[in-house]
Scaffold this active site. Structure first.
Site, PDB file in Angstrom:
ATOM      1  N   ASP A 126       0.914  -1.163   0.109  1.00 43.43           N
ATOM      2  CA  ASP A 126       0.149  -0.058   0.151  1.00 43.43           C
ATOM      3  C   ASP A 126       0.875   1.298  -0.019  1.00 43.43           C
ATOM      4  O   ASP A 126       0.379   2.276   0.052  1.00 43.43           O
ATOM      5  CB  ASP A 126      -0.832  -0.001   1.086  1.00 43.43           C
ATOM      6  CG  ASP A 126      -0.483  -0.017   2.473  1.00 43.43           C
ATOM      7  OD1 ASP A 126       0.822  -0.440   2.617  1.00 43.43           O
ATOM      8  OD2 ASP A 126      -1.030   0.050   3.621  1.00 43.43           O
ATOM      9  N   SER A 127       2.130   1.136  -0.116  1.00 45.11           N
ATOM     10  CA  SER A 127       3.056   2.250  -0.317  1.00 45.11           C
ATOM     11  C   SER A 127       2.712   2.590  -1.838  1.00 45.11           C
ATOM     12  O   SER A 127       3.146   3.928  -2.158  1.00 45.11           O
ATOM     13  CB  SER A 127       4.581   1.574  -0.197  1.00 45.11           C
ATOM     14  OG  SER A 127       4.810   0.603  -0.934  1.00 45.11           O
ATOM     15  N   ASP A 180      -1.346  -5.680  -0.175  1.00 39.94           N
ATOM     16  CA  ASP A 180      -1.795  -5.114   1.096  1.00 39.94           C
ATOM     17  C   ASP A 180      -3.319  -4.971   1.136  1.00 39.94           C
ATOM     18  O   ASP A 180      -3.679  -4.334   0.135  1.00 39.94           O
ATOM     19  CB  ASP A 180      -1.188  -3.831   1.464  1.00 39.94           C
ATOM     20  CG  ASP A 180       0.145  -3.828   2.379  1.00 39.94           C
ATOM     21  OD1 ASP A 180       0.079  -4.697   3.276  1.00 39.94           O
ATOM     22  OD2 ASP A 180       1.035  -3.266   1.897  1.00 39.94           O
ATOM     23  N   LYS A 193      -1.802  -9.314   2.865  1.00 48.37           N
ATOM     24  CA  LYS A 193      -1.060  -8.812   3.709  1.00 48.37           C
ATOM     25  C   LYS A 193      -1.773  -7.753   4.704  1.00 48.37           C
ATOM     26  O   LYS A 193      -2.622  -6.878   4.034  1.00 48.37           O
ATOM     27  CB  LYS A 193       0.367  -8.202   3.390  1.00 48.37           C
ATOM     28  CG  LYS A 193       1.074  -7.629   4.522  1.00 48.37           C
ATOM     29  CD  LYS A 193       2.697  -7.548   4.034  1.00 48.37           C
ATOM     30  CE  LYS A 193       2.709  -6.115   3.663  1.00 48.37           C
ATOM     31  NZ  LYS A 193       2.559  -4.864   4.419  1.00 48.37           N
ATOM     32  N   GLU A 214      -1.705  -5.566   8.444  1.00 46.62           N
ATOM     33  CA  GLU A 214      -1.006  -5.064   9.370  1.00 46.62           C
ATOM     34  C   GLU A 214      -1.812  -4.824  10.764  1.00 46.62           C
ATOM     35  O   GLU A 214      -2.936  -4.875  10.605  1.00 46.62           O
ATOM     36  CB  GLU A 214      -0.606  -3.399   9.039  1.00 46.62           C
ATOM     37  CG  GLU A 214       0.283  -3.006   7.863  1.00 46.62           C
ATOM     38  CD  GLU A 214       0.620  -1.597   7.676  1.00 46.62           C
ATOM     39  OE1 GLU A 214       0.163  -0.959   8.712  1.00 46.62           O
ATOM     40  OE2 GLU A 214       0.940  -1.406   6.565  1.00 46.62           O
ATOM     41  N   GLU A 238       8.825  -5.180  10.487  1.00 43.93           N
ATOM     42  CA  GLU A 238       9.373  -3.829   9.969  1.00 43.93           C
ATOM     43  C   GLU A 238       9.622  -2.966  11.106  1.00 43.93           C
ATOM     44  O   GLU A 238       9.225  -2.992  12.234  1.00 43.93           O
ATOM     45  CB  GLU A 238       8.197  -2.909   9.031  1.00 43.93           C
ATOM     46  CG  GLU A 238       8.514  -1.872   9.035  1.00 43.93           C
ATOM     47  CD  GLU A 238       7.731  -1.055   7.841  1.00 43.93           C
ATOM     48  OE1 GLU A 238       6.656  -1.398   7.412  1.00 43.93           O
ATOM     49  OE2 GLU A 238       7.956   0.246   7.443  1.00 43.93           O
TER      50      GLU A 238
HETATM   51  O1  KIV Z   1       3.420  -1.050   1.563  1.00 40.33           O
HETATM   52  C1  KIV Z   1       4.300  -1.493   1.507  1.00 40.33           C
HETATM   53  O2  KIV Z   1       5.463  -1.537   0.826  1.00 40.33           O
HETATM   54  C2  KIV Z   1       5.065  -2.635   2.497  1.00 40.33           C
HETATM   55  C3  KIV Z   1       6.184  -3.180   2.507  1.00 40.33           C
HETATM   56  C4  KIV Z   1       7.453  -2.311   2.003  1.00 40.33           C
HETATM   57  C5  KIV Z   1       6.529  -3.898   3.831  1.00 40.33           C
HETATM   58  O3  KIV Z   1       4.147  -2.812   3.298  1.00 40.33           O
END
Ligand code: KIV
Length: 306
Positions: free
Chosen positions: A67-68, A106, A136, A138, A205
């Site tokens: 989600d970056s 994510d 994924k 969090e 992380e």
């Molecule tokens: O959102 C992301 O890019 C991430 C990772 C870099 C672990 O969660």
């Protein structure tokens, strides 16, 4: 136009490699890598070209639509602004460019917190509409019921503990976690609970390297570290950090493996200059021509097209 799909006989992800394509990476394969102490590699991708980039190396085990995406590809200030439909739009593009790596994405902020039913509905959408192979999430002990349910319905879950960027406001920023005994115990408790809930792997992380190794040794599933030191079962970095194309903050744990920003910006500047000074396009090598007789006929036929 020159933007045509890659030729079926020249898959751009594999042409430069003399080796045969790698078989699809499975969860079992990841567990085997962990057992043999072979570091697992995971890279983020956000669209078709970045997915091809990840797939271009046989060594890439997992492609993550992180989600970056929110900051790196969409220009938002925080991952919390990303919506489910934006995520699915990008997963689809990444899925089209992904070959052997396991494809994980994510779950965006706010899509798995209201109820377990809502989390399942949204994860199913990501699998069915997006084509992702696992999700994924969090969080810690508070999301155990969601992880359990997703795992039971057959959606593989990668957990994410330590620094949780989706909670950067309640954490008062993007701070290293687990530096005190209490905080380290919490990260360990979360990791153990998520493993018991069925997570097949876990991102750890921004924790001290000692804790990264300790958690890895305490778990049966692979850990993928980002800012967690060399003792985890694998590593993940954001693709733009690897490539040097991200111009925002550079975290301590980031290593740049290329300087594509300079190359990219030079390319744009060189193109602009060539257009301005008239050296592009070259009239022979970069232009089409017409048979001379046809040209004469055209000119003599009048200028109104009839
Ligand atoms: O959102 C992301 O890019 C991430 C990772 C870099 C672990 O969660």
């Amino acid at each position: 136009m020159s933007v045509r799909p890659p030729s079926a006989t020249l898959p751009s992800a594999t042409t430069s490699s003399p080796q045969p394509p790698r078989k699809k990476v499975t969860i079992q394969a990841l567990h085997a890598l962990r057992a043999s102490k072979t570091p697992i590699t995971m890279i983020t991708a956000y669209d078709y070209p970045t997915a091809l980039t990840c797939s271009s190396s046989r060594l890439t085990d997992i492609t993550l639509v992180g989600d970056s995406l929110a900051q790196v590809a969409l220009g938002y200030a925080s991952t919390t602004q990303l919506t489910l439909s934006e995520m699915i739009h990008h997963i689809k593009a990444v899925a089209r460019g992904t070959t052997h790596p396991l494809l994980i994405a994510d779950m965006p902020f706010g899509t798995y917190h209201e109820s377990v039913e809502e989390a399942v509905r949204n994860a199913v959408k990501m699998v069915r509409e997006g084509g992702v192979e696992g999700v994924k999430l969090e969080g810690g002990t508070e999301i155990v019921d969601v992880v359990q349910k997703l795992t039971r319905v057959g959606i593989p879950v990668m957990a994410h503990v330590g620094l949780l960027p989706q909670r950067h406001i309640s954490l008062s920023g993007y701070k290293v976690q687990g530096r005190s005994t209490e905080s380290a115990k919490k990260v360990l408790r979360d990791a153990l609970a998520l493993q018991e809930a069925g997570a097949f792997a876990m991102v750890v992380e921004a924790v001290p390297k000692e804790l990264g190794r300790y958690i890895t040794d305490a778990l049966r599933i692979p850990t993928i570290g980002i800012g967690a030191g060399p003792g985890t079962s694998g590593q993940v970095l954001v693709l733009d950090d690897i490539m040097g194309t991200w111009s925002g903050h550079k975290a301590k744990f980031v290593r740049r493996f290329a300087d594509l920003k300079t190359i990219r910006d030079n390319g744009v500047q060189n193109y602009n200059e060539a257009v301005r000074n008239g050296s592009f396009p070259n009239p022979e090598a970069e232009s089409y021509s017409m048979d001379a007789a046809e040209w004469v006929k055209f000119v003599e036929s009048g200028t109104h097209g009839n």
